[in-house]
Write a protein that holds these residues in place. Sequence first.
Motif, PDB file in Angstrom:
ATOM      1  N   ILE A 118       0.834  -1.213   0.000  1.00 21.39           N
ATOM      2  CA  ILE A 118       0.000   0.000   0.000  1.00 21.39           C
ATOM      3  C   ILE A 118       0.861   1.253   0.000  1.00 21.39           C
ATOM      4  N   SER A 123      -1.297   2.072  -7.085  1.00 19.89           N
ATOM      5  CA  SER A 123      -2.627   1.467  -7.191  1.00 19.89           C
ATOM      6  C   SER A 123      -2.681   0.100  -6.507  1.00 19.89           C
ATOM      7  N   ASN A 124      -3.893  -0.266  -6.096  1.00 20.89           N
ATOM      8  CA  ASN A 124      -4.136  -1.562  -5.474  1.00 20.89           C
ATOM      9  C   ASN A 124      -3.683  -2.705  -6.370  1.00 20.89           C
ATOM     10  N   GLU A 125      -4.002  -2.515  -7.660  1.00 22.43           N
ATOM     11  CA  GLU A 125      -3.743  -3.538  -8.660  1.00 22.43           C
ATOM     12  C   GLU A 125      -2.261  -3.949  -8.632  1.00 22.43           C
ATOM     13  N   GLY A 127      -0.163  -3.429  -6.275  1.00 23.31           N
ATOM     14  CA  GLY A 127       0.160  -4.005  -4.974  1.00 23.31           C
ATOM     15  C   GLY A 127      -0.141  -5.492  -4.930  1.00 23.31           C
ATOM     16  N   GLU A 201      -6.748  -9.972  -2.448  1.00 20.99           N
ATOM     17  CA  GLU A 201      -8.020  -9.456  -2.972  1.00 20.99           C
ATOM     18  C   GLU A 201      -9.034  -9.287  -1.848  1.00 20.99           C
ATOM     19  N   SER A 204      -7.725  -6.023   0.022  1.00 21.72           N
ATOM     20  CA  SER A 204      -7.688  -4.701  -0.601  1.00 21.72           C
ATOM     21  C   SER A 204      -8.138  -4.673  -2.050  1.00 21.72           C
ATOM     22  N   GLY A 205      -8.756  -5.744  -2.520  1.00 23.88           N
ATOM     23  CA  GLY A 205      -9.036  -5.775  -3.947  1.00 23.88           C
ATOM     24  C   GLY A 205     -10.324  -5.095  -4.335  1.00 23.88           C
ATOM     25  N   GLN A 206     -10.437  -4.820  -5.620  1.00 20.93           N
ATOM     26  CA  GLN A 206     -11.708  -4.434  -6.183  1.00 20.93           C
ATOM     27  C   GLN A 206     -11.919  -5.376  -7.341  1.00 20.93           C
ATOM     28  N   TYR A 211     -12.096 -11.082  -3.634  1.00 19.46           N
ATOM     29  CA  TYR A 211     -12.922  -9.943  -3.225  1.00 19.46           C
ATOM     30  C   TYR A 211     -14.387 -10.343  -3.163  1.00 19.46           C
TER      31      TYR A 211
END
Lengths: 304, 262
Positions: A118, A123-125, A127, A201, A204-206, A211
């Motif tokens: 993070i 970006s999350n992706e 990470g 996921e 922290s995923g979208q 997720y």
Amino acid sequence: MTRRPLARYVLRAASLATALGLWQVLTSLDIDLWLRFSQFPTVTDVAHALAGRLSGADYWTDLTDSLTRILTGFALAAVLGVATGVLVARSPLAEDLLGPVLEVVRPIPAIALVPVAILLFPSNEQGIVFITCTAAFFPVLVSTRHAVRALTPVWEEAVRTMGGGRLRILGSVVLPGALPGIFGGLSVGIGVSWICVISAEMISGQYGVGYRTWQDYTVVNYPGVFVGMITIGVLGWVTSTAVELLGRRLTHWLPRSSYVPGGRPRASRPLAAPVRADGDSERKTQPEQQGENHTEEARDEHLV
Amino acid sequence: MSTSSESVSAPAVPEQEAVRGTRLAFRGAVLGRPGAPVLSDVDLEVAPGEIITVVGPSGCGKSTLLRTLAGLLAPLDGTAEADGSPLTGPSAGRALVFQEDALLPWRSLRGNVELPLAIRGVPRGERRTRAEAWLARVGLTAQAGQLPHRVSGGQRQRAQLARALADSPRAVLMDEPFGALDAQTRSGMQDLLVEVLRGTGATVVFVTHDVDEALFLGDRVALLGSGRVAAVRDVPRPRDRAAFDAPARVALRRDILTSLGS
């Protein structure tokens, strides 16, 4: 004694069917014997939920998102792991420079790197890919290092006396020779990658299978949770089979024993009299076969 | 060296081809791994095109001597020379044939023989033609596409021989190449070696623990013992099976066995 391939596939299918059947019986009868199956969704519930998901768009988005993340992370890990493993195994300087850092980072579970990811990545992706990559990197690194160190020295000496330089040795001896070991690491790596991509996921995923599974849990949609779990299981199985098959194809040169461990050694327990007789007959046939092999080898030798 | 008039039974090395071989020499050399010398005071000259065999009990430094000539080991003192200049490392001009399986197990026999040619940058098509020609010379045409572990030990060593000779090296260094083969295969391999070396003009250093093999193949035999080169003897009528019972050969054989035994 060896079963034909068809019979083996039937056995494997039966194994899966039995597991599903047991699940269905335990959940549909609401069995509550210390383990509580009453809250558990039945196989049919899960099948309905799965059918519903399959027709929607979200499921496929989740699937491709997860696959993209894991394949990117895993490919990066494979390249970096093999390169670092070869470097550390072949160069004492690299071992001194990189060894301590790698050994300190290695025991940290990749999922514990979420805060680092993070902080580091915009970006999350990225990470998630970073965490997946780190997870697979170490098994690949370690097995590559071992495989390179275990190479037969004559192979390298042979190429050197042919005038081969470092690059030639790397390409013609080190990489092909270490391949069986490298694939051992890749097989372990793909498994660890799945664990980490799903966990990341969930945190922290979208989108993504992990997720979605967590989302379903938070809204108490248990059949949905199971659809997620089954999806993860199947995807993991497919990807590790792909790695396994690729490895087998690339290392087809490995001498494989002609012995097929297909038959269950029923005669191995010398308890009852008939079983012992069976074992005896096997013992009798074995030396004969060996004798045959010997003569065949000897014949080969005399062809010289 | 015999004159051409007597060369009916013993094949004399023609002058022009003799020049093709490398002149190898040790001058006051101490050989071994760093900190563990096994041979000292080595002074030895191998003439271009000569076949010299090296015998001695196991652990006497035969392989060390050969690996130094190959450039895989540096002399601890003194020099090892090829054509008058000190060796600095391995070179394609000095091929090494190993005792154990040194074929790359993931390459077919053909692929293994093509390897030295590939390293030298020979184009693919020519590589294949030359490799097949060499495999045919050692009688492996039918096995060319096989992986090394699919063929017999004798066939593997023949493939190694073809690989060593494929790039026409000027020196061939052989480290007990037939040591693991049975007696019958071994004598067949010796004949094959004599046959394929004919006309190459290459200098050959052949290490063996078998005195008869050394006497059959070598123009000269170097005896190693107690950490040095104990003697270098000329062999009468080398590579002539009929000379096996000749009195001079029998006497030399007895001599060598006695000094090895002591």
